[in-house]
Write a protein that holds these residues in place. Structure first.
Motif, PDB file in Angstrom:
ATOM      1  N   GLN A 122       0.861  -1.183   0.000  1.00 27.63           N
ATOM      2  CA  GLN A 122       0.000   0.000   0.000  1.00 27.63           C
ATOM      3  C   GLN A 122       0.895   1.230   0.000  1.00 27.63           C
ATOM      4  N   PHE A 123       0.671   2.148  -0.948  1.00 29.92           N
ATOM      5  CA  PHE A 123       1.493   3.345  -1.028  1.00 29.92           C
ATOM      6  C   PHE A 123       1.002   4.405  -0.056  1.00 29.92           C
ATOM      7  N   ALA A 124       1.931   4.940   0.723  1.00 31.42           N
ATOM      8  CA  ALA A 124       1.655   6.041   1.645  1.00 31.42           C
ATOM      9  C   ALA A 124       0.504   5.724   2.600  1.00 31.42           C
ATOM     10  N   SER A 125       0.400   4.450   2.984  1.00 29.21           N
ATOM     11  CA  SER A 125      -0.659   4.015   3.903  1.00 29.21           C
ATOM     12  C   SER A 125      -2.042   4.383   3.391  1.00 29.21           C
ATOM     13  N   ASN A 126      -2.195   4.425   2.059  1.00 26.46           N
ATOM     14  CA  ASN A 126      -3.415   4.995   1.481  1.00 26.46           C
ATOM     15  C   ASN A 126      -3.910   4.221   0.257  1.00 26.46           C
ATOM     16  N   SER A 127      -3.138   4.257  -0.841  1.00 28.59           N
ATOM     17  CA  SER A 127      -3.508   3.565  -2.085  1.00 28.59           C
ATOM     18  C   SER A 127      -4.919   3.913  -2.551  1.00 28.59           C
ATOM     19  N   SER A 128      -5.106   5.187  -2.841  1.00 30.95           N
ATOM     20  CA  SER A 128      -6.431   5.653  -3.264  1.00 30.95           C
ATOM     21  C   SER A 128      -6.723   5.396  -4.737  1.00 30.95           C
ATOM     22  N   PHE A 129      -5.769   4.839  -5.504  1.00 34.54           N
ATOM     23  CA  PHE A 129      -6.042   4.475  -6.891  1.00 34.54           C
ATOM     24  C   PHE A 129      -6.641   3.067  -6.945  1.00 34.54           C
ATOM     25  N   ALA A 130      -7.545   2.795  -6.057  1.00 31.47           N
ATOM     26  CA  ALA A 130      -8.256   1.518  -6.032  1.00 31.47           C
ATOM     27  C   ALA A 130      -9.705   1.803  -5.676  1.00 31.47           C
ATOM     28  N   GLU A 131     -10.592   0.942  -6.103  1.00 32.15           N
ATOM     29  CA  GLU A 131     -12.014   1.174  -5.821  1.00 32.15           C
ATOM     30  C   GLU A 131     -12.313   1.155  -4.333  1.00 32.15           C
ATOM     31  N   ARG A 132     -11.551   0.385  -3.577  1.00 30.82           N
ATOM     32  CA  ARG A 132     -11.683   0.344  -2.124  1.00 30.82           C
ATOM     33  C   ARG A 132     -10.303   0.267  -1.507  1.00 30.82           C
ATOM     34  N   THR A 133     -10.175   0.847  -0.328  1.00 28.99           N
ATOM     35  CA  THR A 133      -8.905   0.763   0.382  1.00 28.99           C
ATOM     36  C   THR A 133      -9.164   0.689   1.874  1.00 28.99           C
ATOM     37  N   ILE A 134      -8.158   0.205   2.585  1.00 33.33           N
ATOM     38  CA  ILE A 134      -8.190   0.128   4.039  1.00 33.33           C
ATOM     39  C   ILE A 134      -7.238   1.185   4.599  1.00 33.33           C
ATOM     40  N   VAL A 135      -7.697   1.962   5.570  1.00 28.01           N
ATOM     41  CA  VAL A 135      -6.828   2.940   6.230  1.00 28.01           C
ATOM     42  C   VAL A 135      -7.013   2.837   7.741  1.00 28.01           C
ATOM     43  N   LYS A 136      -6.037   3.353   8.464  1.00 24.94           N
ATOM     44  CA  LYS A 136      -6.223   3.471   9.903  1.00 24.94           C
ATOM     45  C   LYS A 136      -7.306   4.505  10.173  1.00 24.94           C
ATOM     46  N   ALA A 137      -7.992   4.337  11.284  1.00 26.68           N
ATOM     47  CA  ALA A 137      -9.107   5.229  11.596  1.00 26.68           C
ATOM     48  C   ALA A 137      -8.679   6.679  11.603  1.00 26.68           C
ATOM     49  N   VAL A 138      -7.476   6.958  12.091  1.00 25.99           N
ATOM     50  CA  VAL A 138      -7.017   8.336  12.191  1.00 25.99           C
ATOM     51  C   VAL A 138      -6.868   8.989  10.824  1.00 25.99           C
ATOM     52  N   GLN A 139      -6.767   8.170   9.767  1.00 23.71           N
ATOM     53  CA  GLN A 139      -6.589   8.715   8.417  1.00 23.71           C
ATOM     54  C   GLN A 139      -7.893   9.109   7.747  1.00 23.71           C
ATOM     55  N   ALA A 140      -9.003   8.607   8.230  1.00 23.41           N
ATOM     56  CA  ALA A 140     -10.304   8.911   7.636  1.00 23.41           C
ATOM     57  C   ALA A 140     -10.906  10.111   8.348  1.00 23.41           C
ATOM     58  N   VAL A 141     -11.046  11.203   7.623  1.00 24.61           N
ATOM     59  CA  VAL A 141     -11.529  12.453   8.216  1.00 24.61           C
ATOM     60  C   VAL A 141     -12.892  12.787   7.623  1.00 24.61           C
ATOM     61  N   LYS A 142     -13.880  12.884   8.477  1.00 23.80           N
ATOM     62  CA  LYS A 142     -15.240  13.155   8.010  1.00 23.80           C
ATOM     63  C   LYS A 142     -15.334  14.562   7.438  1.00 23.80           C
ATOM     64  N   ILE A 143     -16.022  14.681   6.299  1.00 21.92           N
ATOM     65  CA  ILE A 143     -16.208  15.970   5.634  1.00 21.92           C
ATOM     66  C   ILE A 143     -17.689  16.159   5.328  1.00 21.92           C
TER      67      ILE A 143
END
Length: 349
Positions: A122-143
């Motif tokens: 996983q690149f940069a603990s993120n890999s957003s060039f995928a339809e779904r990804t797993i992140v640590k909770a602290v990385q998901a910021v509600k908007i």
């Protein structure tokens, strides 16, 4: 599922990626949009060493599809922007409000993806060039739900880095003078960060004259095709010079353009072994060189702030999205980014 994979030599869009379920303290996010940043391109060209095979992408936004045990700040259905900062939240740096300095957030790539039974990094603990990804909770910021996904995606890297470098690291004050070398995605966010901070003079420097209109839209008071002309605008030099290209020669240029007590902030990514030189005597009179990781940001605090600034019209996001591409057109998006045709290209799912 679809995703962009780099195997160490070639990059391709695949349709057979798999991602595991979220574990304790993790969030599963369905990606709706992801910005194509030069850091992704730097993995492909080797400027940023990273173990392959890897799912690329690190600037994304989407919808929460699942949460692991202990996650309470986001729920299924929430809109989120993703940061790359997988900090632990418990070390002295995190406790002191410096999550970008968390040692557990640097250089520890996981492998939540698989393809044909083989794990992928996983690149940069993120890999957003995928339809779904797993992140640590602290990385998901509600908007807020009314922030469009292509614009929201840019909050997680370009905006955090550029605006954050101005407000958090350099602490540009009202009335200061600012020079920004390079007006790509990061540079434009530095420019608007300086505008938001109340800088009196914001000089954008870029060799591409086609970028002037956008630079002025974001807040540049002057646009120059060469750094050699800066002294004509600021004879004494600048309070702050931001190097946003990643060229060692421009590091020296940034230092040379400083006024007394000025500071050069280095944001452009150079190769790990690249070296820059300058005369130490140039640093007398209280000048400084500042490194800056990820805008010295605090994503759970800064992303909601920037989202609200966007909603009030103070922060420009829609204007950063020059073009949107279906993920299958990654090659075209990459080509446009490398040619400097876009401020930010965004992949959409």
């Amino acid at each position: 599922m679809r995703g962009v994979v780099f195997d160490g030599k070639n990059v391709e869009v695949v349709a057979d990626l798999e991602v595991r379920d979220p574990g304790p303290g993790e969030v599963l996010v369905g990606i709706r949009a992801a910005g194509l940043c030069h850091s992704d391109l730097s993995v492909i060209d080797g400027t940023i060493p990273f173990p392959p095979p890897v799912v690329l992408g690190h600037e994304g936004a989407g919808v929460v599809e699942g949460v692991g045990e202990g996650v309470v700040h986001v729920a299924v259905g929430d809109h989120v922007a993703l940061s790359t900062l997988a900090n632990c939240g418990a070390c002295p740096d995190c406790d002191a409000g410096r999550p970008t300095m968390c040692r557990k957030a640097i250089g520890r790539p996981g492998r939540p993806f698989s393809r044909q039974g083989k794990p992928l990094f996983q690149f940069a603990s993120n890999s957003s060039f995928a339809e779904r990804t797993i992140v640590k909770a602290v990385q998901a910021v509600k908007i807020p739900d009314d922030v469009p996904f292509p614009s929201a995606a840019l909050l997680g890297c370009g905006v955090l880095t550029g605006v954050g470098a101005v407000l958090n690291r350099a602490k540009v004050a009202r009335g200061d003078t600012v020079v920004v070398i390079g007006t790509g995605g990061i540079g434009l966010n530095v420019i608007q960060g300086a505008r938001i901070a109340g800088a009196l003079t914001v000089v954008a420097v870029d060799t591409n004259p086609a970028k002037e209109e956008t630079a002025r839209l974001f807040g540049a008071t002057h646009f120059l095709g060469s750094a050699d002309l800066v002294r004509e605008v600021l004879p004494a030099g600048a309070d702050h010079v931001f190097e946003c290209v990643g060229h060692t020669g421009l590091v020296r240029t940034a230092i040379d353009l400083l006024d007394r007590h000025g500071q050069a902030v280095l944001l452009g990514m150079t190769a790990p072994t690249a070296e820059a030189s300058f005369p130490p005597a140039a640093m007398f009179l209280d000048k400084a060189i500042l490194g800056c990781r990820y805008g010295s940001s605090r994503p759970q605090k800064d992303i909601p702030l920037y989202a609200e600034l966007y909603r009030t019209g103070a922060l420009l996001l829609d204007e950063l999205v020059t073009a949107a591409y279906p993920v299958e057109e990654f090659a075209r998006a990459r080509e446009d980014a490398e040619a400097g045709k876009v401020a930010r290209g965004v992949l959409v799912f």
